[in-house]
Design a protein around this motif. Structure first.
Motif, PDB file in Angstrom:
ATOM      1  N   HIS A   1       0.748  -1.358  -0.093  1.00  0.00           N
ATOM      2  CA  HIS A   1      -0.056  -0.005  -0.195  1.00  0.00           C
ATOM      3  C   HIS A   1       0.892   1.140  -0.001  1.00  0.00           C
ATOM      4  O   HIS A   1       0.532   2.279  -0.663  1.00  0.00           O
ATOM      5  CB  HIS A   1      -0.794   0.091   1.187  1.00  0.00           C
ATOM      6  N   PHE A   2       1.806   1.521   0.499  1.00  0.00           N
ATOM      7  CA  PHE A   2       2.920   2.418   0.588  1.00  0.00           C
ATOM      8  C   PHE A   2       3.515   2.626  -0.787  1.00  0.00           C
ATOM      9  O   PHE A   2       3.317   3.893  -1.034  1.00  0.00           O
ATOM     10  CB  PHE A   2       4.151   2.223   1.424  1.00  0.00           C
ATOM     11  N   ASN A   3       3.993   1.560  -1.312  1.00  0.00           N
ATOM     12  CA  ASN A   3       4.302   1.859  -2.635  1.00  0.00           C
ATOM     13  C   ASN A   3       3.443   2.170  -3.748  1.00  0.00           C
ATOM     14  O   ASN A   3       3.532   2.959  -4.621  1.00  0.00           O
ATOM     15  CB  ASN A   3       5.141   0.254  -3.094  1.00  0.00           C
ATOM     16  N   LEU A   4       2.458   1.558  -3.587  1.00  0.00           N
ATOM     17  CA  LEU A   4       1.051   1.739  -4.364  1.00  0.00           C
ATOM     18  C   LEU A   4       0.675   3.418  -4.210  1.00  0.00           C
ATOM     19  O   LEU A   4       0.455   4.151  -5.287  1.00  0.00           O
ATOM     20  CB  LEU A   4      -0.069   1.187  -4.035  1.00  0.00           C
ATOM     21  N   GLY A   5       0.677   3.814  -3.155  1.00  0.00           N
ATOM     22  CA  GLY A   5       0.327   5.385  -2.740  1.00  0.00           C
ATOM     23  C   GLY A   5       1.464   6.305  -3.499  1.00  0.00           C
ATOM     24  O   GLY A   5       1.161   7.328  -3.899  1.00  0.00           O
ATOM     25  N   CYS A   6       2.724   5.715  -3.320  1.00  0.00           N
ATOM     26  CA  CYS A   6       3.717   6.616  -3.892  1.00  0.00           C
ATOM     27  C   CYS A   6       3.513   6.583  -5.347  1.00  0.00           C
ATOM     28  O   CYS A   6       3.771   7.652  -5.741  1.00  0.00           O
ATOM     29  CB  CYS A   6       5.263   6.184  -3.554  1.00  0.00           C
ATOM     30  N   ALA A   7       3.351   5.519  -5.946  1.00  0.00           N
ATOM     31  CA  ALA A   7       3.213   5.397  -7.489  1.00  0.00           C
ATOM     32  C   ALA A   7       1.983   6.510  -7.834  1.00  0.00           C
ATOM     33  O   ALA A   7       1.978   7.271  -8.824  1.00  0.00           O
ATOM     34  CB  ALA A   7       2.883   3.988  -7.911  1.00  0.00           C
ATOM     35  N   LEU A   8       0.790   6.328  -7.019  1.00  0.00           N
ATOM     36  CA  LEU A   8      -0.303   7.390  -7.415  1.00  0.00           C
ATOM     37  C   LEU A   8       0.013   8.608  -7.372  1.00  0.00           C
ATOM     38  O   LEU A   8      -0.380   9.471  -7.914  1.00  0.00           O
ATOM     39  CB  LEU A   8      -1.400   6.788  -6.587  1.00  0.00           C
ATOM     40  N   MET A   9       0.823   9.146  -6.314  1.00  0.00           N
ATOM     41  CA  MET A   9       1.208  10.349  -6.035  1.00  0.00           C
ATOM     42  C   MET A   9       2.135  10.919  -7.299  1.00  0.00           C
ATOM     43  O   MET A   9       1.784  11.977  -7.754  1.00  0.00           O
ATOM     44  CB  MET A   9       2.340  10.598  -4.749  1.00  0.00           C
ATOM     45  N   ASN A  10       2.678   9.805  -7.681  1.00  0.00           N
ATOM     46  CA  ASN A  10       3.811  10.338  -9.162  1.00  0.00           C
ATOM     47  C   ASN A  10       2.952  10.431 -10.143  1.00  0.00           C
ATOM     48  O   ASN A  10       3.230  10.993 -11.404  1.00  0.00           O
ATOM     49  CB  ASN A  10       4.769   9.411  -9.130  1.00  0.00           C
ATOM     50  N   LEU A  11       1.678   9.911 -10.263  1.00  0.00           N
ATOM     51  CA  LEU A  11       0.749   9.953 -11.239  1.00  0.00           C
ATOM     52  C   LEU A  11      -0.418  11.185 -10.979  1.00  0.00           C
ATOM     53  O   LEU A  11      -1.325  11.251 -11.795  1.00  0.00           O
ATOM     54  CB  LEU A  11      -0.013   8.569 -11.545  1.00  0.00           C
ATOM     55  N   ASN A  12       0.116  11.949  -9.948  1.00  0.00           N
ATOM     56  CA  ASN A  12      -0.895  13.115  -9.660  1.00  0.00           C
ATOM     57  C   ASN A  12      -2.273  12.474  -9.552  1.00  0.00           C
ATOM     58  O   ASN A  12      -3.155  13.174  -9.936  1.00  0.00           O
ATOM     59  CB  ASN A  12      -0.855  14.082 -10.801  1.00  0.00           C
ATOM     60  N   GLN A  13      -2.468  11.648  -8.622  1.00  0.00           N
ATOM     61  CA  GLN A  13      -3.648  10.912  -8.141  1.00  0.00           C
ATOM     62  C   GLN A  13      -3.605  11.033  -6.471  1.00  0.00           C
ATOM     63  O   GLN A  13      -3.782   9.961  -6.052  1.00  0.00           O
ATOM     64  CB  GLN A  13      -3.929   9.570  -8.746  1.00  0.00           C
ATOM     65  N   PRO A  14      -3.776  12.087  -6.006  1.00  0.00           N
ATOM     66  CA  PRO A  14      -3.376  12.072  -4.601  1.00  0.00           C
ATOM     67  C   PRO A  14      -4.725  11.455  -3.991  1.00  0.00           C
ATOM     68  O   PRO A  14      -4.560  10.860  -3.010  1.00  0.00           O
ATOM     69  CB  PRO A  14      -3.258  13.762  -4.199  1.00  0.00           C
ATOM     70  N   GLU A  15      -5.925  11.635  -4.544  1.00  0.00           N
ATOM     71  CA  GLU A  15      -7.093  11.227  -3.773  1.00  0.00           C
ATOM     72  C   GLU A  15      -7.217   9.927  -3.690  1.00  0.00           C
ATOM     73  O   GLU A  15      -7.699   9.139  -2.691  1.00  0.00           O
ATOM     74  CB  GLU A  15      -8.361  11.654  -4.208  1.00  0.00           C
TER      75      GLU A  15
END
Length: 748
Positions: free
Chosen positions: A256-270
């Protein structure tokens, strides 16, 4: 009859020519040019030698010289198709698309089956906003060679920009099949999946992008990609978290941490918020997840539990620092927290790379004929830094300064990157080298002063950008300087000086910097607006759903800079000026919903808040900015580039500076524009000034006219003077270094 001397001369000419071509094919362009010039001296009108010399100059980014050789060749042989082709290439690289089109069309008439020329014609038409002919030439190039990657990927990008995502995906997948090792198609595919709301597929594509980039760049990093796409999808769909202590529990936290980081880099903070919360549920001591959670919530203006999270982060940060550990708060995130300069220093210093084996190095005193200054950044492209600095470097005095520019970022082929390349005496692409190879290159170039333009500005610590702070940490130059990247200290022992002024950093705050301070006499914000040439675009208020009869406040800052205190002041302003609205930049619908909720709490109509999307085109940004009446700055972390954009486009800005350097940048700009009256000293002064400007038409017009008059005469936009001041500072730094003395504060 041919003399023996002529035979020897012709033999030497051919030998030099082939040696030059060989060296060029090996990438040794400067050496190749020296050999080709020898060949040309022996046979000044030999078409192939002239062509290869021009081609070599093109590879060296010496566009004007390259064009002169190609045009000389065309005078000798007007049907030399490669000369037409490469002249077109050169004009395209130089950003002169009309001239590129002229030469490439002539080339295609001579050789209609040239796949490269067809592809470049497509790119040129695309740059001229002529999509139809562009697609036609891309398709022609593919028909000539079905395995040609370039036009296939260009079609994917073209259809993506046209919002034809179905067709774009077809060409992206074809591009990946043609060249699976290139990273860019994976990134574009990830963005496309986001557009189609296929978040997990996007994450899979993005992880492939990271891996391919690392492999292609030969970057040696310790990255935990401990999951496959199947594990990500399976775990995320179930969203079940096992009890602490089990392997499943540890796996879930990491995933979940790595998935969250990847989503941040895709500009998908929500989407990343949920994953960071799940990581914290699995392990409440994952403090980096808490930091990223705070950052993601800031990006969408979700202020629920904001004070609780800040208090917890700072408490943990203080504990870590007292134990000699790095704070979990990343450097850039600390800039938009309500901290004192001393607190920011402690956080940033705890994270700085300070490799002891490089800090005790004793330097020989380089004896170059001119002072060698190197600039290093990962942003020499179509980015805020690339746009601001596109003409900055050309003002260096080449009689005294030998200029090196080291690029760590991708070559996006933009006009901004090309202008920077053209203005550099030496432009070196380090993006495909390891950090150790980068260090050796800079050492071999005998750089005396290395100026880091990046610092900690990549707050997510994306592994693709990690070299931007790794390389200066290896101390490849005897004097190292931080300038422009962000406001505040780097916290490091390997940066000797920081360039600022006494407004951004008052002398009494010097103890909160690890660097010695270089005080410029006026502006410390690098830019080259006076030389900026962009396509002129006009738009109207109706294009952005703006009424014609209302006063328009705006703030186009990044959303994470907006926080409850400043937003409450903005709402008070809207209440006091009912015939007004606030126009801000949104990143997604979730951010809009959150801010509309804030309006409803204070009984303000939604109509008084208007959103616009972020645009990647500077001409769109500038044209819509001119529709606003007054820019409202954020408090803890000021507008930087956006403030300068606003002032250059003659939109007044008001600011309320704080104690930290990040909160004082706009004040520095206003003072260096002769507009100190737009600087306020409290929340009430800020609010009252905004209301006065919106309700007193004479006051507003006088302010705007003063801005229009001053922008061409005051220091803020005087690039030539700023470069001259910086050169003076560099000479003082080097003079001090030559004496063997330690760095000291310098005032210009």
């Amino acid at each position: 009859m041919t003399s023996s001397r002529q035979i020897i001369q012709e033999s030497l000419h051919i030998l030099y020519l082939f040696d030059g071509i060989t060296l060029m094919n090996q990438g040794n362009y400067q050496e190749a040019l020296n050999i080709l010039i020898k060949s040309l001296n022996l046979s000044p009108e030999n078409p192939e030698t002239i062509f290869q010399t021009g081609k070599c100059l093109l590879f060296l980014n010496q566009y004007k010289r390259a064009i002169s050789y190609f045009e000389l060749l065309l005078k000798l042989e007007k049907d030399f198709s490669r000369a037409w082709k490469f002249t077109g290439f050169t004009y395209y690289a130089f950003g002169n698309y009309e001239m590129a089109l002229h030469y490439l069309k002539k080339s295609i008439n001579l050789e209609p089956d040239d796949k490269e020329t067809n592809h470049n014609l497509g790119l040129t038409y695309l740059s001229l906003h002529k999509t139809g002919p562009a697609i036609e030439h891309f398709n022609t190039a593919i028909s000539l060679d079905t395995g040609f990657f370039n036009p296939c990927y260009s079609l994917a990008v073209t259809y993506y920009d046209l919002k034809d995502f179905t067709t774009a995906k077809i060409y992206l997948k074809k591009s990946i099949l043609l060249n699976p090792s290139l990273p860019e198609p994976y990134k574009k595919l990830a963005l496309l999946e986001i557009k189609q709301k296929k978040i997990l597929h996007a994450v899979f594509a993005y992880t492939r992008f990271i891996i391919k980039t690392i492999l292609s760049s030969k970057i040696i990093l310790k990255i935990k990609l401990s999951y496959t796409s199947e594990r990500i999808i399976k775990t995320s769909e179930k969203n079940n978290v096992k009890q602490p202590g089990t392997d499943q529990h540890q796996n879930t936290e990491e995933i979940h941490f790595n998935l969250g980081c990847a989503l941040m880099n895709l500009n998908q903070p929500e989407y990343s918020i949920k994953n960071f919360e799940l990581a914290l549920k699995a392990n409440p001591k994952n403090y980096r997840a808490l930091t990223y959670l705070f950052s993601a919530k800031q990006m969408i203006c979700d202020w629920h539990k904001r004070n609780f999270i800040i208090k917890k982060l700072l408490s943990i940060s203080n504990q870590h620092i007292s134990q000699g550990l790095a704070s979990p708060v990343l450097p850039l995130i600390s800039l938009y927290l309500p901290l004192s300069p001393e607190q920011q220093l402690e956080i940033i210093r705890s994270q700085a790379r300070n490799p002891a084996n490089t800090l005790s190095k004793k330097w020989k005193c380089y004896k170059n004929k001119r002072l060698r200054i190197g600039y290093i950044s990962g942003s020499f492209m179509s980015s805020p830094t690339g746009i601001l600095l596109q003409d900055f470097f050309k003002y260096h005095n080449r009689q005294e300064i030998e200029l090196y520019i080291y690029s760590l970022g991708i070559d996006d082929k933009s006009i901004f990157r090309n202008k920077i390349k053209d203005s550099a005496e030496h432009f070196i692409d380090l993006s495909f080298l390891t950090t150790e190879e980068c260090k050796k290159r800079i050492l071999n170039d005998k750089i005396q002063i290395l100026i880091d333009l990046q610092g900690h500005s990549n707050y997510r610590k994306d592994p693709l950008q990690s070299k931007t702070d790794l390389i200066p940490a290896l101390k490849p130059a005897p004097v190292q300087v931080f300038f422009h990247g962000h406001s505040g200290t780097t916290g490091s022992k390997y940066i000797d000086y920081l360039v600022t002024n006494k407004i951004i950093c008052p002398p009494e705050q010097a103890p909160f910097y690890t660097e010695k301070l270089v005080y410029l006499p006026d502006s410390a914000f690098a830019n080259s607006y006076k030389d900026l040439v962009i396509p002129q675009k006009t738009c109207s208020k109706t294009d952005y759903n703006l009424p014609e009869d209302k006063f328009i406040f705006c703030c186009f800052n990044n959303s994470y800079k907006i926080e409850p205190l400043i937003f409450k002041i903005w709402i008070n302003i809207l209440k006091r000026v009912p015939h007004s609205l606030l126009w801000i930049q949104s990143i997604n619908d979730t951010m809009k919903v959150n801010l509309y909720k804030e309006l409803q709490k204070r009984k303000i109509q939604n109509e008084q808040l208007v959103f616009c999307e972020k645009t990647q085109k500077i001409e769109d940004h500038f044209s819509r900015l001119k529709l606003a009446d007054l820019f409202l700055d954020t408090h803890y972390y000021n507008a930087h580039t956006t403030a300068a954009d606003s002032l250059w486009n003659e939109v007044p800005l008001i600011t309320w500076p704080g104690k930290t350097s990040a909160s004082r940048v706009a004040a520095s700009m206003l003072i260096n524009l002769g507009l100190p009256e737009l600087i306020t000293g409290s929340a009430k002064e800020y609010e009252d000034l905004a209301v006065a400007l919106a309700t007193n038409k004479q006051f507003y017009n006088e302010t705007r006219n003063k801005l229009k008059k001053n922008k061409l005469t005051f220091p803020l936009f005087n690039t030539a003077q700023m470069v001259k001041n910086l050169e003076t500072a560099c000479k003082k730094m080097w003079a001090l270094h030559k004496t063997g003395a330690k760095p000291g504060n310098i005032t210009i």
